[in-house]
Every structure is written in C-alpha cells, then in structure tokens.
Design a protein around this motif. Sequence first.
Motif, PDB file in Angstrom:
ATOM      1  N   LEU A  20      93.328  60.482  59.967  1.00  0.00           N
ATOM      2  CA  LEU A  20      94.424  61.054  59.195  1.00  0.00           C
ATOM      3  C   LEU A  20      95.535  61.497  60.131  1.00  0.00           C
ATOM      4  O   LEU A  20      95.280  62.157  61.137  1.00  0.00           O
ATOM      5  CB  LEU A  20      93.931  62.249  58.376  1.00  0.00           C
ATOM      6  CG  LEU A  20      94.999  63.143  57.731  1.00  0.00           C
ATOM      7  CD1 LEU A  20      95.719  62.397  56.622  1.00  0.00           C
ATOM      8  CD2 LEU A  20      94.368  64.429  57.206  1.00  0.00           C
ATOM      9  N   LEU A  64      96.549  57.678  55.878  1.00  0.00           N
ATOM     10  CA  LEU A  64      95.099  57.742  55.923  1.00  0.00           C
ATOM     11  C   LEU A  64      94.505  56.375  56.230  1.00  0.00           C
ATOM     12  O   LEU A  64      94.831  55.386  55.560  1.00  0.00           O
ATOM     13  CB  LEU A  64      94.528  58.238  54.592  1.00  0.00           C
ATOM     14  CG  LEU A  64      94.860  59.679  54.188  1.00  0.00           C
ATOM     15  CD1 LEU A  64      96.145  59.722  53.376  1.00  0.00           C
ATOM     16  CD2 LEU A  64      93.707  60.294  53.393  1.00  0.00           C
ATOM     17  N   LEU A  68      91.210  67.578  52.528  1.00  0.00           N
ATOM     18  CA  LEU A  68      91.180  66.207  53.024  1.00  0.00           C
ATOM     19  C   LEU A  68      90.002  65.943  53.943  1.00  0.00           C
ATOM     20  O   LEU A  68      89.448  64.837  53.950  1.00  0.00           O
ATOM     21  CB  LEU A  68      92.488  65.876  53.752  1.00  0.00           C
ATOM     22  CG  LEU A  68      93.737  65.745  52.881  1.00  0.00           C
ATOM     23  CD1 LEU A  68      94.879  65.137  53.678  1.00  0.00           C
ATOM     24  CD2 LEU A  68      93.476  64.904  51.638  1.00  0.00           C
ATOM     25  N   VAL A  93      91.171  54.394  55.974  1.00  0.00           N
ATOM     26  CA  VAL A  93      90.007  54.568  55.116  1.00  0.00           C
ATOM     27  C   VAL A  93      89.086  53.362  55.242  1.00  0.00           C
ATOM     28  O   VAL A  93      89.550  52.214  55.349  1.00  0.00           O
ATOM     29  CB  VAL A  93      90.440  54.744  53.640  1.00  0.00           C
ATOM     30  CG1 VAL A  93      89.228  55.026  52.747  1.00  0.00           C
ATOM     31  CG2 VAL A  93      91.472  55.865  53.514  1.00  0.00           C
ATOM     32  N   TYR A 143      96.922  51.789  58.490  1.00  0.00           N
ATOM     33  CA  TYR A 143      96.553  52.805  57.497  1.00  0.00           C
ATOM     34  C   TYR A 143      96.586  52.182  56.105  1.00  0.00           C
ATOM     35  O   TYR A 143      97.521  51.444  55.765  1.00  0.00           O
ATOM     36  CB  TYR A 143      97.505  54.002  57.576  1.00  0.00           C
ATOM     37  CG  TYR A 143      97.408  54.740  58.889  1.00  0.00           C
ATOM     38  CD1 TYR A 143      96.494  55.778  59.060  1.00  0.00           C
ATOM     39  CD2 TYR A 143      98.220  54.392  59.963  1.00  0.00           C
ATOM     40  CE1 TYR A 143      96.393  56.446  60.270  1.00  0.00           C
ATOM     41  CE2 TYR A 143      98.137  55.049  61.177  1.00  0.00           C
ATOM     42  CZ  TYR A 143      97.216  56.078  61.330  1.00  0.00           C
ATOM     43  OH  TYR A 143      97.105  56.744  62.522  1.00  0.00           O
ATOM     44  N   VAL A 171      87.285  58.683  54.796  1.00  0.00           N
ATOM     45  CA  VAL A 171      88.495  58.800  55.600  1.00  0.00           C
ATOM     46  C   VAL A 171      88.121  58.734  57.074  1.00  0.00           C
ATOM     47  O   VAL A 171      87.363  59.560  57.582  1.00  0.00           O
ATOM     48  CB  VAL A 171      89.250  60.110  55.300  1.00  0.00           C
ATOM     49  CG1 VAL A 171      90.470  60.243  56.226  1.00  0.00           C
ATOM     50  CG2 VAL A 171      89.685  60.147  53.835  1.00  0.00           C
TER      51      VAL A 171
END
Length: 283
Positions: free
Chosen positions: A143, A82, A134, A84, A112, A140
Amino acid sequence: MSEKSQGEVPMPDSVDELDLQIIALLQEDGRMSNVEIARALGIAESTVRKRLERLLQNGTVRIVAIPDLPKVGRPVRVLLSLQVSPAWVREVARRLAALPEVISLHFTTGEYQLAAEACFPSERALHAFLSERLSSLQGVVRLTSAQVLQTVKGRETWRLPPPAPPTVLVVDDDPDFVEVTRIALKAEGFDVQSAVSGQEALQAMQASPPDVVILDVMMRGILDGVRVSDAMRQDERLARIPILMVSSIPESPYAEMFPTDGALHVDGFLTKPVPPERLVDEV
C-alpha cells in the motif's frame, strides 16, 4: 403550430453534438433551466427536456451535489494505491467501496491493481484508517499513500473539450484551386485535407473519413471523380458523406462523357471557376 415547427430536433440513438452542447451549458451552470438552455441553443424547450430525460435515464449524466470537503468537515484527502493478490482483487475492492471514507475507487493497470481516493476529518483519523482498517484487509500485498496538499483541478471543474472542427477533403489536382479553397474554408473554421487523385482520396477516406468531400472530375482519368463518388456510395463507411462535385467538365470537350444527373452520385455540383465565397456557402 406544432412543437417541431418551433425548433424541436429529432432524438438520436446515441449522444450527438446537440447533447454535448446541452451538457456543456449545464457544466457551466447546473441550475440552468430547460427554457434558458433552449434559448441559448435556439431550439424548443421540449427538445431540451426530452434529451435530458434520455441522458439521465441511460446514465450519460447524473445530477448530484458535490460538497466542498473542507467545508463539510473532511479537509484531509489522500490518494491510495494498492497492490493486491489476484485472487483477492475483487473482494478487496468490494470492502473498500463499502467504507464511508472512500470517495472513489478504480481498477487499474500496472504494478497496483486498485487506486482510491479517501477523505478524513483529521490526520489522526487518516492514520487510524491506514493502520487499523486497511492493514486488516486480507490480500493486500503493498500500500502506498499520498496526502493531497492542494487540488489544482478536480472532476467538478472539468469541462467537455470543444468539438473538433468539421473536416473537408478537397480532391483536386489543381494546386491553385486547392490552396484557394483551403484558405477560404480554414477562415470559416474547417479543417481542410487534400488529395490529388481519386485513388489517394479513397485511401485517405478509409484511414479517416471526412465530414464533406469537394471532388473534381478530371484528374488522373477523365472521369476519375465520378469513379470516386461511385466507390463512396458503395462503401458502407463512406456512403453518407456529402459530396460537392466541382469541375469544368461541362465546358470541356469531354462534356458528353459526363453522366446525367440521375447517374451522378453526388449531393451538389458547381461549375468551375467558382468564387470562394460560393464554395463556402455550398459546404
């Protein structure tokens, strides 16, 4: 007879070689009893019990059940990465960690910020997790997911690597003595390094302290080895390294220059020539 006289070993302040041996045995068989571990290592059962209590209390080891995921109805596993927004990393991590599908979660470096492993009863459940759970997580940016097809090696099958062999530094300007010593010690499992002078030896020890030093006396100076032993005892990093001094100086014209036992900062002394087997025994 006291427990200590039956093989009890003092408790260290940190994880030592005996702790690692206990852990390695439990990795092979987690149901191994304290008595069986003690018998395998040749120590008292009370030593095993006290050390395991300490290792459990300080979090060095944990006793847990690791299920076989397919056999407990979770055959689908996926690895998640992920990306972020910086302000949301910890909040996203908190929310992910609370999800029952997530097995493990890690902060990572690179593109990530979070990496996770999750398991599911079916691919439909996986799809719902990705598209509904998710996708709703604020913060986020990106992904990626990869479904695990087969696990070649997992954490539950990982074993502690074997300990590195003890290192012996041979400090001597006689190449024949160094080579004979190297062959004898390597045959017994030691890692052998060498130096031809006191200065070279001290530089080598500062870079990587050995476990034992075999030290000649007469090298670039008549008392070169004595100066090395003195310097080691005054250096906090080197002061506890055992020194076995091996020299022919007691049989030389310089014998009177050699310090008396009280002024000699070594743990043992052998007069050359020394049979290789005697040298190995002393080490």
